[in-house]
Design a protein around this motif. Structure first.
Motif, PDB file in Angstrom:
ATOM      1  N   ARG A 186       4.230  12.998  -1.992  1.00 19.36           N
ATOM      2  CA  ARG A 186       4.509  12.002  -3.429  1.00 19.36           C
ATOM      3  C   ARG A 186       4.966  10.669  -3.020  1.00 19.36           C
ATOM      4  O   ARG A 186       4.598   9.934  -3.835  1.00 19.36           O
ATOM      5  N   LEU A 199       1.015   6.506   6.667  1.00 24.91           N
ATOM      6  CA  LEU A 199       1.064   5.248   5.939  1.00 24.91           C
ATOM      7  C   LEU A 199       2.064   4.303   6.015  1.00 24.91           C
ATOM      8  O   LEU A 199       3.037   4.760   6.715  1.00 24.91           O
ATOM      9  N   PHE A 224       0.964  -1.174   0.167  1.00 26.82           N
ATOM     10  CA  PHE A 224       0.194   0.123  -0.026  1.00 26.82           C
ATOM     11  C   PHE A 224       0.913   1.273  -0.087  1.00 26.82           C
ATOM     12  O   PHE A 224       1.404   1.563   0.846  1.00 26.82           O
ATOM     13  N   LEU A 225       1.229   1.656  -1.282  1.00 25.84           N
ATOM     14  CA  LEU A 225       2.117   2.607  -1.356  1.00 25.84           C
ATOM     15  C   LEU A 225       1.515   3.721  -2.362  1.00 25.84           C
ATOM     16  O   LEU A 225       2.039   3.811  -3.679  1.00 25.84           O
ATOM     17  N   PRO A 226       0.633   4.650  -2.151  1.00 19.10           N
ATOM     18  CA  PRO A 226      -0.015   5.400  -2.846  1.00 19.10           C
ATOM     19  C   PRO A 226       0.893   6.803  -3.251  1.00 19.10           C
ATOM     20  O   PRO A 226       0.872   7.840  -2.681  1.00 19.10           O
ATOM     21  N   THR A 227       1.802   6.394  -4.133  1.00 19.74           N
ATOM     22  CA  THR A 227       2.651   7.398  -4.692  1.00 19.74           C
ATOM     23  C   THR A 227       1.856   8.519  -5.452  1.00 19.74           C
ATOM     24  O   THR A 227       0.855   8.363  -6.114  1.00 19.74           O
ATOM     25  N   LEU A 228       2.453   9.911  -5.571  1.00 25.02           N
ATOM     26  CA  LEU A 228       1.803  10.831  -6.675  1.00 25.02           C
ATOM     27  C   LEU A 228       2.862  11.322  -7.437  1.00 25.02           C
ATOM     28  O   LEU A 228       3.951  11.652  -7.165  1.00 25.02           O
ATOM     29  N   LYS A 229       2.325  11.375  -8.696  1.00 19.60           N
ATOM     30  CA  LYS A 229       3.016  12.249  -9.816  1.00 19.60           C
ATOM     31  C   LYS A 229       3.439  13.515  -9.806  1.00 19.60           C
ATOM     32  O   LYS A 229       4.278  14.316 -10.163  1.00 19.60           O
ATOM     33  N   ARG A 286      -0.824  11.183   4.290  1.00 19.26           N
ATOM     34  CA  ARG A 286      -1.919  11.764   3.719  1.00 19.26           C
ATOM     35  C   ARG A 286      -2.790  12.413   4.622  1.00 19.26           C
ATOM     36  O   ARG A 286      -3.036  12.064   5.907  1.00 19.26           O
ATOM     37  N   ASP A 338      11.194   5.776  -8.551  1.00 22.58           N
ATOM     38  CA  ASP A 338      10.370   5.728  -7.403  1.00 22.58           C
ATOM     39  C   ASP A 338      11.285   5.279  -6.346  1.00 22.58           C
ATOM     40  O   ASP A 338      11.183   5.768  -4.963  1.00 22.58           O
ATOM     41  N   GLY A 362       4.099   8.766  -0.907  1.00 25.93           N
ATOM     42  CA  GLY A 362       3.218   8.127  -0.096  1.00 25.93           C
ATOM     43  C   GLY A 362       3.487   7.527   1.270  1.00 25.93           C
ATOM     44  O   GLY A 362       3.161   6.655   1.834  1.00 25.93           O
ATOM     45  N   ARG A 405       7.192  -5.066  -9.522  1.00 28.32           N
ATOM     46  CA  ARG A 405       6.244  -4.574 -10.357  1.00 28.32           C
ATOM     47  C   ARG A 405       6.504  -5.117 -11.948  1.00 28.32           C
ATOM     48  O   ARG A 405       7.644  -4.850 -12.233  1.00 28.32           O
TER      49      ARG A 405
END
Length: 438
Positions: free
Chosen positions: A28, A43, A7-12, A33, A391, A30, A381
């Motif tokens: 960014r 997180l 669970f690693l919600p990175t942002l571009k 939040r 990343d 993650g 991935r």
């Protein structure tokens, strides 16, 4: 941790509300939040770093002789009325009424509570000295919370409180905490400078704030270059020897260091020009001796050796644990992302499998992942290599182990050091040695 399951919600994109590097990068990458103004959910990646910072703080407090407790976040208004601070504190305090209409508050600090707890135990001079600390969430209702975890409303803080029979003992406690603080920041790979702070109406010279040197800091600071060379190993100074603490304190406070608010130009000219340093800094800790301010108001007395009542001398010692993460990033990042010091990195190494599905690449990646145990993140991935490189740089892992088909065929790993960009093709054994050695 396998990134395919993380669970690693990175942002571009850089969030519009983020104004400083640490806030941008933590969002960014993650790590956090925002859930409301000045309040953040931590997180998995951010929480790992927070726990590592917390543990270093804990270990150094324990080494200095402080004892850990855990006090509630919700406090009774009656305690604060006893000290006189309930009405004086202002709108930063979050006031609450429970179902029985009792006035409560979400604690912004703990002087009243810890004094009341200690009062129920301490009866004699034999019960002193003591130093109690906890690591607990605080809430201060900032008018304009900003800069992410650097100036939030809810934050994790270590606060310690010392109790001594006299000023001489309180001074030793203060010096021990200053030493513990400098060792704490040193272990985190940070250069921290203790700077004399305003003691307010109490007076004296026992109040210091600890400033992390960072180009994006809020305060302008002036300091002697000798601070850059200080090494504070446990072999150099013992907490058990008052003379060691006195020598340490004399050495440190004998060097010039001041924020712009406390800067003394006349004293500054006494520092040789080749040792004068000027920069920016971020406050991450504050230690303070306040004598009997709280013990007297809260009715804390103990019987002295002659049986007469004595009001203990007190000090308080705070470190912004969650704030430290932002400060570390402000002090250690580049255009690509965070550069974590080894001691606080969420994982020591990122394993980048450049071709998942290739037998040799998968085998070597899995072998390294198993050998590193829980100290590695495995990027398994099916993304392009560029995504994985970006990343890994963004998250700031100290090492990157890059494994592709060509190298894997020869049991070779390309090892990259994040801080320097240095790369080397090495064997599995050599990669393990370098990663674990730091």
């Amino acid at each position: 941790m396998r990134l395919s399951r993380a669970f690693l919600p990175t942002l571009k994109e850089i969030p519009a509300e983020a104004a400083i590097a640490s806030h941008k990068l933590m969002l960014r990458a993650g790590m956090i939040r925002q859930t409301s103004a000045g309040i953040y959910a931590w997180l998995p990646l951010g929480l790992r770093v927070l726990k590592k910072v917390e543990q270093i703080v804990r270990e150094e407090q324990d080494a200095a002789g402080a004892q850990e407790i855990l006090m509630p976040t919700i406090q009774s208004a009656d305690l604060w009325r006893q000290s006189g601070r309930y009405d004086d504190y202002g709108k930063e305090m979050l006031r609450i009424r429970d179902r029985h209409d009792r006035e409560m508050l979400f604690g912004p600090t703990n002087e009243e509570m810890v004094t009341d707890i200690f009062k129920g135990y301490a009866k004699s001079y034999r019960d002193l000295p003591r130093n109690l600390y906890h690591i607990q969430w605080k809430f201060r209702d900032e008018v304009r919370p900003r800069f992410g975890v650097m100036r939030g409303r809810e934050f994790l803080m270590k606060d310690a409180y010392s109790f001594d029979m006299d000023v001489e003992g309180a001074t030793r406690s203060y010096r021990a905490m200053m030493l513990a603080y400098m060792r704490t920041f040193q272990r985190m790979g940070l250069r921290a400078v203790p700077m004399r702070a305003d003691t307010g109406p109490i007076g004296g010279n026992l109040s210091h704030e600890f400033i992390i040197l960072a180009p994006t800091g809020e305060s302008t600071v002036f300091y002697d270059a000798a601070f850059e060379e200080l090494k504070l190993s446990h072999a150099d100074y013992s907490y058990e020897k008052p003379e060691d603490l006195e020598n340490f304190f004399s050495q440190v406070t004998g060097l010039y260091a001041a924020t712009d608010e406390m800067h003394d130009e006349a004293a500054w000219t006494q520092v040789s020009a080749d040792r004068q340093r000027e920069g920016k800094g971020i406050e991450v800790g504050h230690i303070f001796f306040f004598g009997t301010k709280y013990s007297e108001k809260m009715g804390l007395t103990v019987a002295g050796p002659d049986g007469q009542p004595v009001v203990p001398q007190m000090g308080s010692y705070g470190i912004g644990v969650s704030r430290l993460l932002g400060a570390i990033i402000e002090a250690s990042h580049d255009e690509a992302g965070i550069i974590w010091p080894d001691a606080v990195a969420p994982f020591r190494c990122a394993i980048l499998n450049l071709k998942p599905g290739d037998l040799a690449t998968d085998a070597l990646s899995e072998k390294l992942y198993a050998a590193l145990g829980g100290d590695a993140v495995y990027d398994d991935r099916p993304d392009r290599a560029g995504v994985k490189f970006n990343d890994a740089d963004l998250a700031g892992y100290p090492w990157q182990a890059i494994i592709g088909p060509r190298g894997a065929a020869n049991e070779k790993i390309e090892l990259k050091r994040r801080a320097t960009g240095e790369r080397a093709e090495v064997s599995l054994e050599e990669a393990l040695h370098r990663i674990m050695a730091g």
